[in-house]
Design a protein around this motif. Structure first.
Motif, PDB file in Angstrom:
ATOM      1  N   THR A  23      21.989 -81.358   0.115  1.00 54.61           N
ATOM      2  CA  THR A  23      21.702 -80.858   1.650  1.00 54.61           C
ATOM      3  C   THR A  23      21.981 -79.839   2.007  1.00 54.61           C
ATOM      4  OG1 THR A  23      23.490 -82.416   2.086  1.00 54.61           O
ATOM      5  CG2 THR A  23      21.296 -83.353   2.102  1.00 54.61           C
ATOM      6  N   SER A  24      23.009 -78.943   1.142  1.00 55.85           N
ATOM      7  CA  SER A  24      23.270 -77.548   1.435  1.00 55.85           C
ATOM      8  C   SER A  24      23.105 -76.760   0.160  1.00 55.85           C
ATOM      9  CB  SER A  24      24.786 -77.542   1.967  1.00 55.85           C
ATOM     10  OG  SER A  24      25.620 -78.068   0.898  1.00 55.85           O
ATOM     11  N   PHE A  25      22.836 -75.441   0.436  1.00 59.78           N
ATOM     12  CA  PHE A  25      22.446 -74.435  -0.605  1.00 59.78           C
ATOM     13  C   PHE A  25      22.908 -73.105  -0.492  1.00 59.78           C
ATOM     14  CE2 PHE A  25      19.102 -77.658   0.247  1.00 59.78           C
ATOM     15  CZ  PHE A  25      18.762 -78.019  -0.979  1.00 59.78           C
ATOM     16  N   ASP A  26      23.407 -72.410  -1.698  1.00 60.92           N
ATOM     17  CA  ASP A  26      23.933 -71.288  -1.525  1.00 60.92           C
ATOM     18  C   ASP A  26      22.585 -70.597  -1.953  1.00 60.92           C
ATOM     19  OD1 ASP A  26      24.569 -68.531  -2.155  1.00 60.92           O
ATOM     20  OD2 ASP A  26      26.021 -69.204  -3.450  1.00 60.92           O
ATOM     21  N   ALA A  27      22.226 -69.674  -0.846  1.00 57.19           N
ATOM     22  CA  ALA A  27      21.003 -69.043  -0.774  1.00 57.19           C
ATOM     23  C   ALA A  27      20.894 -67.563  -1.348  1.00 57.19           C
ATOM     24  CB  ALA A  27      20.318 -68.850   0.667  1.00 57.19           C
ATOM     25  N   GLY A  28      22.151 -66.891  -1.761  1.00 54.59           N
ATOM     26  CA  GLY A  28      22.330 -65.568  -2.471  1.00 54.59           C
ATOM     27  C   GLY A  28      22.594 -64.806  -1.133  1.00 54.59           C
ATOM     28  N   GLY A  29      22.387 -63.523  -1.624  1.00 53.89           N
ATOM     29  CA  GLY A  29      22.674 -62.384  -0.565  1.00 53.89           C
ATOM     30  C   GLY A  29      22.392 -60.981  -0.868  1.00 53.89           C
ATOM     31  N   THR A  30      22.858 -60.144  -0.174  1.00 50.85           N
ATOM     32  CA  THR A  30      22.160 -58.467  -0.155  1.00 50.85           C
ATOM     33  C   THR A  30      23.559 -57.874  -0.312  1.00 50.85           C
ATOM     34  OG1 THR A  30      21.866 -58.532   2.048  1.00 50.85           O
ATOM     35  CG2 THR A  30      20.147 -59.144   0.704  1.00 50.85           C
ATOM     36  N   ARG A  31      23.607 -56.732  -0.800  1.00 52.43           N
ATOM     37  CA  ARG A  31      24.796 -55.788  -0.797  1.00 52.43           C
ATOM     38  C   ARG A  31      24.146 -54.151  -0.715  1.00 52.43           C
ATOM     39  NH1 ARG A  31      26.435 -60.262  -1.074  1.00 52.43           N
ATOM     40  NH2 ARG A  31      27.760 -61.113  -2.658  1.00 52.43           N
ATOM     41  N   TYR A  32      24.697 -53.388   0.164  1.00 48.92           N
ATOM     42  CA  TYR A  32      24.351 -52.244   0.449  1.00 48.92           C
ATOM     43  C   TYR A  32      25.511 -51.177   0.601  1.00 48.92           C
ATOM     44  CZ  TYR A  32      22.351 -47.945   2.336  1.00 48.92           C
ATOM     45  OH  TYR A  32      21.886 -46.614   2.736  1.00 48.92           O
ATOM     46  N   GLN A  33      25.577 -50.043  -0.212  1.00 50.81           N
ATOM     47  CA  GLN A  33      26.544 -49.118  -0.211  1.00 50.81           C
ATOM     48  C   GLN A  33      25.902 -47.640   0.207  1.00 50.81           C
ATOM     49  OE1 GLN A  33      29.132 -49.111  -3.241  1.00 50.81           O
ATOM     50  NE2 GLN A  33      29.974 -51.095  -2.791  1.00 50.81           N
ATOM     51  N   GLN A  34      26.843 -46.744   1.024  1.00 55.75           N
ATOM     52  CA  GLN A  34      26.349 -45.415   1.279  1.00 55.75           C
ATOM     53  C   GLN A  34      27.458 -44.582   1.187  1.00 55.75           C
ATOM     54  OE1 GLN A  34      23.539 -43.915   4.437  1.00 55.75           O
ATOM     55  NE2 GLN A  34      25.372 -43.616   5.255  1.00 55.75           N
ATOM     56  N   ASN A  35      27.599 -43.500   0.511  1.00 57.26           N
ATOM     57  CA  ASN A  35      28.447 -42.473   0.811  1.00 57.26           C
ATOM     58  C   ASN A  35      28.039 -40.980   1.037  1.00 57.26           C
ATOM     59  OD1 ASN A  35      31.797 -42.050  -0.198  1.00 57.26           O
ATOM     60  ND2 ASN A  35      30.602 -40.450  -0.865  1.00 57.26           N
ATOM     61  N   TYR A  44      24.668 -40.783  -1.357  1.00 56.47           N
ATOM     62  CA  TYR A  44      24.659 -41.663  -2.518  1.00 56.47           C
ATOM     63  C   TYR A  44      24.321 -43.135  -1.950  1.00 56.47           C
ATOM     64  CZ  TYR A  44      25.199 -44.670  -6.854  1.00 56.47           C
ATOM     65  OH  TYR A  44      25.035 -45.220  -8.022  1.00 56.47           O
ATOM     66  N   GLU A  45      23.372 -43.801  -2.419  1.00 53.24           N
ATOM     67  CA  GLU A  45      23.113 -45.207  -2.030  1.00 53.24           C
ATOM     68  C   GLU A  45      22.926 -46.344  -3.020  1.00 53.24           C
ATOM     69  OE1 GLU A  45      20.296 -44.939   1.846  1.00 53.24           O
ATOM     70  OE2 GLU A  45      19.504 -43.460   0.457  1.00 53.24           O
ATOM     71  N   THR A  46      23.341 -47.481  -2.890  1.00 55.49           N
ATOM     72  CA  THR A  46      22.990 -48.557  -3.837  1.00 55.49           C
ATOM     73  C   THR A  46      22.581 -49.639  -2.942  1.00 55.49           C
ATOM     74  OG1 THR A  46      25.057 -49.613  -3.688  1.00 55.49           O
ATOM     75  CG2 THR A  46      24.865 -47.721  -5.344  1.00 55.49           C
ATOM     76  N   PHE A  47      21.627 -50.333  -3.565  1.00 54.06           N
ATOM     77  CA  PHE A  47      21.322 -51.823  -2.925  1.00 54.06           C
ATOM     78  C   PHE A  47      21.062 -52.804  -4.113  1.00 54.06           C
ATOM     79  CE2 PHE A  47      17.396 -54.451  -1.944  1.00 54.06           C
ATOM     80  CZ  PHE A  47      18.015 -55.254  -0.910  1.00 54.06           C
ATOM     81  N   GLU A  48      21.728 -54.186  -3.649  1.00 50.26           N
ATOM     82  CA  GLU A  48      21.357 -55.202  -4.872  1.00 50.26           C
ATOM     83  C   GLU A  48      21.201 -56.478  -3.848  1.00 50.26           C
ATOM     84  OE1 GLU A  48      24.884 -57.448  -7.802  1.00 50.26           O
ATOM     85  OE2 GLU A  48      25.478 -55.901  -6.351  1.00 50.26           O
ATOM     86  N   ILE A  49      20.287 -57.193  -4.509  1.00 46.29           N
ATOM     87  CA  ILE A  49      20.149 -58.778  -4.083  1.00 46.29           C
ATOM     88  C   ILE A  49      20.762 -59.705  -5.343  1.00 46.29           C
ATOM     89  CG2 ILE A  49      18.169 -60.469  -3.843  1.00 46.29           C
ATOM     90  CD1 ILE A  49      16.552 -58.339  -3.231  1.00 46.29           C
TER      91      ILE A  49
END
Length: 771
Positions: free
Chosen positions: A358-370, A396-401
């Protein structure tokens, strides 16, 4: 495609004209009735120029300056709401029922999108959220800067540049720039406590803040500000006719925000070291839509999935300034990161039957910028007030799911939010660099001109040159004329290129799972997706500034913004062709598809009026009156057809309305502050104009709505102040959805477009102590 739209001129709408005329009359009558000499308006800003700070009235671009004390005096619990009710061109769409829209609290300027506003902190580019707004609300498909990650108690002032400024500050500054200036190192130490709630008893709010400053050396200093902000959820949902009780939530999410800001400046001879750290943590709970009793035997009375967001946001700037002869060298590095993790509770995956958790880990997102920047500036002595600047910038940018757990993703997926499930790992990056020149010249004492140019080169989108020209002519101290023209550029964000998820959305009043696919995904390509291009824009404005008497200023500015290849989410595509492609790809947890596209060109035209007066009444009452008015009309100039599947249009009426019609067509803000002795009375009137959207299946027009906020301050001692107030004292609400019976049995009553939320009247009290 719609035909000719109604005129944006106030005379075309009698109620709008009356509201604007009454507000103007109030300001002018106040100035005419003042008995004593007015106080000089000395609003000094740094945004819009790389030269020395200047008065707002001396800028060739329209600028709003809002003091931090003024923002906090509104009683609102976050920066976005406070700005919306004080700045006429700012809108804060009060999206509520989706986890992404409810928790990415960006603002808009001049009726455009949240990601077409560049946000600076102390003049340095602020990073965006990692969370893309994938709900069917204003800002759909955008990745805004989350202003509420910055504690309101740490803000000294906010400068809003209402003008295109990509050549000066870089891409994204299509609608304008918001510069947040942090409390300086000489700020007074303080503590404050605020509490409140809505009249209905929900939305309980508790804000605790404290700040202090430390001396470093002879003239340096460090300022530390900490804030804890809790707000319980608000709920404007009605009775669900299917079960005879309230089953949904519609309003602000429950949230706890913890913030810490450290700001420092340390002189070292002729040079100076400076920097800041902004840390924020948010724990927020949003509700999806109610599921009936027949969905799962685990919930015989039905259930309301709750989506928890755990967000960590960090930013840090370090810089060094050094004179080099006539030049000043400034080198800085600004790092920002945003991490968002989602969990789903009170839910079920129906594909797993009674064995489902009845509960779940749905994941997430990550973002970085310099962002690493170098700027050289110098005054030009032979031209009084002239300035020249050169600069280089590297970004410089990064994005992760982060993928959700398997139980959240299997089959139909977790109800409410099936979780992040990209077909392949998403961990992308890119870099960009730019070079710019920015110059201002005073050709005569009355006439000044400015010019800026910037070259930008993205590793994934090639290069672009943008430019800006400005001029100001002030023949007398009473009147000045100003004009600007600029070009803009905005590359698709990494999130817009690579984001992928499945979410539950309302489609014609029915809950369905909608898959958002990256443009390079085979499913998206099969349905017409093409490689994204950068947005380009042209922005022109012209205005008049009047100072007919000491303490009184008036201005009016007209603008036009043309944007080509706007980056937007497509319509949620459905039908036989979509079903066949999903089945061929083996996708079973989505029945509709959408992806990002450059499908639209738009033109936005409008004008803004501001008036401000400061003076005294009867020798003892100090008065401040500020009027603001904005009218913006966005028209769709072109929609691209779907060349791959012509029977499936890329945009429909619902998506077009979110782009062009779902924000108020105009807005009036009127602020009155009267001070006498130890007392201060504040009255704020805000009128949101009409807007349109498609809440279910039919387009609806929503009428204008006016709110009144009242606040009273009493200075108990010089270092102790008590404030009480009422937000939305008129208890105003937007129009209800005409087809609400089709939405969860009538439980969901209000559209999430427009400008005013559904919280109703709210009370607050605050005590502040300085030391």
């Amino acid at each position: 495609m719609r035909g000719v739209k109604r005129s944006s001129h106030p005379s075309a709408n009698p109620s709008r004209a009356r509201a604007l005329g009454a507000a103007i009359s109030l300001v002018l009558a106040a100035s005419a009735s003042a008995q004593d000499a007015a106080v000089e308006l000395d609003e000094v800003v740094v945004v819009g120029s790389r030269g020395t700070p200047r008065l707002v009235t001396e800028s060739s671009s329209p600028i709003d300056l809002i003091d931090g004390d003024q923002l906090r005096a509104t009683g609102f619990n976050d920066l976005s709401k406070a700005l919306q009710f004080l700045a006429p061109s700012v809108n804060f769409p009060r999206s509520a029922t989706g986890p992404s829209a409810a928790n990415t609290r960006g603002v808009t300027l001049r009726g455009l999108s949240p990601d077409q506003v560049l946000v600076l902190v102390d003049g340095k580019r602020r990073h965006a959220s990692s969370v893309l707004n994938f709900n069917n609300v204003v800002g759909r498909g955008t990745v805004p800067v989350d202003l509420n990650a910055i504690p309101l108690s740490a803000v000294e002032r906010v400068e809003i540049l209402r003008d295109g400024a990509a050549a000066q500050y870089g891409s994204d500054a299509i609608a304008g720039v918001v510069n947040i200036v942090l409390r300086g190192t000489d700020s007074q130490s303080f503590t404050s406590l605020q509490g409140g709630a809505t009249e209905d008893g929900d939305g309980e709010t508790a804000i605790v803040a404290a700040g202090t400053s430390f001396d470093v050396g002879d003239s340096g200093g460090i300022t530390v500000t900490a804030e804890s902000r809790y707000r319980d959820f608000t709920n404007g949902a009605g009775i669900d006719s299917r079960v005879g009780r309230v089953t949904n939530r519609q309003g602000d999410p429950e949230s706890l925000d913890l913030g810490l800001v450290i700001n420092a400046r340390v002189p070292m001879g002729e040079s100076e070291l400076y920097g800041n750290i902004i840390a924020s943590h948010r724990d927020s709970e949003s509700a999806a839509q109610y599921r009936a009793s027949n969905v799962s035997p685990l919930y015989p009375n039905g259930f309301l999935p709750l989506i928890d967001l755990d967000m960590l946001d960090l930013a840090a700037t370090a810089g060094w300034s050094q004179p080099l002869g006539a030049w000043t060298l400034d080198i800085s590095d600004t790092f920002g990161t945003n991490r968002a993790d989602f969990k789903v509770g009170d839910s079920v995956n129906t594909s797993l039957g009674t064995a489902s958790p009845t509960s779940f880990d749905a994941g997430g997102t990550r973002y970085q910028q310099n962002v690493l920047g170098l700027t050289l500036t110098r005054p030009i002595d032979i031209l009084s007030g002239a300035n020249l600047a050169f600069g280089l910038e590297s970004r410089y940018e990064t994005f992760e799911i982060v993928r959700g757990e398997e139980a959240s993703l299997q089959g139909a997926g977790a109800q409410g939010f099936p979780g992040f499930n990209p077909p392949s790992p998403i961990d992308e990056s890119r870099d960009a660099w730019s070079a710019f020149v920015d110059a201002e010249f005073h050709l005569t004492q009355a006439f000044s001109v400015g010019a800026a140019a910037r070259y930008e080169d993205y590793s994934d989108f090639g290069d672009e040159v943008t430019g800006k020209l400005s001029a100001m002519f002030k023949p007398t101290s009473v009147i000045a004329f100003r004009a600007t023209g600029s070009t803009g550029f905005r590359a698709p964000s990494l999130q817009q290129q690579y984001f992928s998820t499945v979410s539950s959305q309302s489609s014609g009043g029915v809950l369905v799972n909608v898959g958002t696919f990256a443009v390079n995904d085979p499913v998206a390509r099969a349905l017409g997706a093409q490689s994204l291009e950068a947005e380009t824009s042209e922005h022109v404005s012209a205005g008049i500034v009047l100072t007919p008497m000491q303490g009184l200023t008036l201005s009016i500015d007209a603008f036009r913004i043309d944007i080509e290849d706007r980056i937007i989410l497509s319509e949620s595509l459905s039908g036989a062709a979509v079903t066949a492609i999903l089945q061929q790809a083996g996708i079973t947890n989505a029945s509709q598809v959408r992806f990002f596209t450059n499908a639209a060109d738009t033109t936005t035209e409008g004008y803004e009026l501001t008036a401000a007066w400061r003076g005294t009444w009867f020798d003892s009452v100090r008065s401040e009156l500020t009027l603001g008015y904005m009218s913006a009309d966005t028209k769709l100039e072109r929609v691209k057809s779907n060349s791959v599947v012509p029977s499936v249009p890329l945009l429909g009426l619902a998506s077009i309305d979110l782009l062009t019609e779902a924000q108020p067509e105009d807005k009036v803000t009127l602020t009155s502050m009267q001070s006498w002795g130890d007392w201060q009375l504040r009255l704020d009137v805000t009128r949101f104009g009409e807007y349109r959207n498609v809440p279910v299946t039919t387009e609806q027009t929503y009428g204008a709505v006016t709110t009144l906020d009242v606040g009273v301050d009493y200075e108990i001692t010089k270092s102790l102040r008590l404030s009480v107030g009422v937000i939305n004292a008129t208890d105003a609400y937007p129009d209800k959805i005409a087809q609400r019976a089709s939405l969860q049995g009538g439980s969901l009553q209000y559209s999430e477009a427009g400008g005013l939320g559904s919280d109703g009247r709210e009370y607050y009290a605050r005590i502040w102590a300085g030391f």
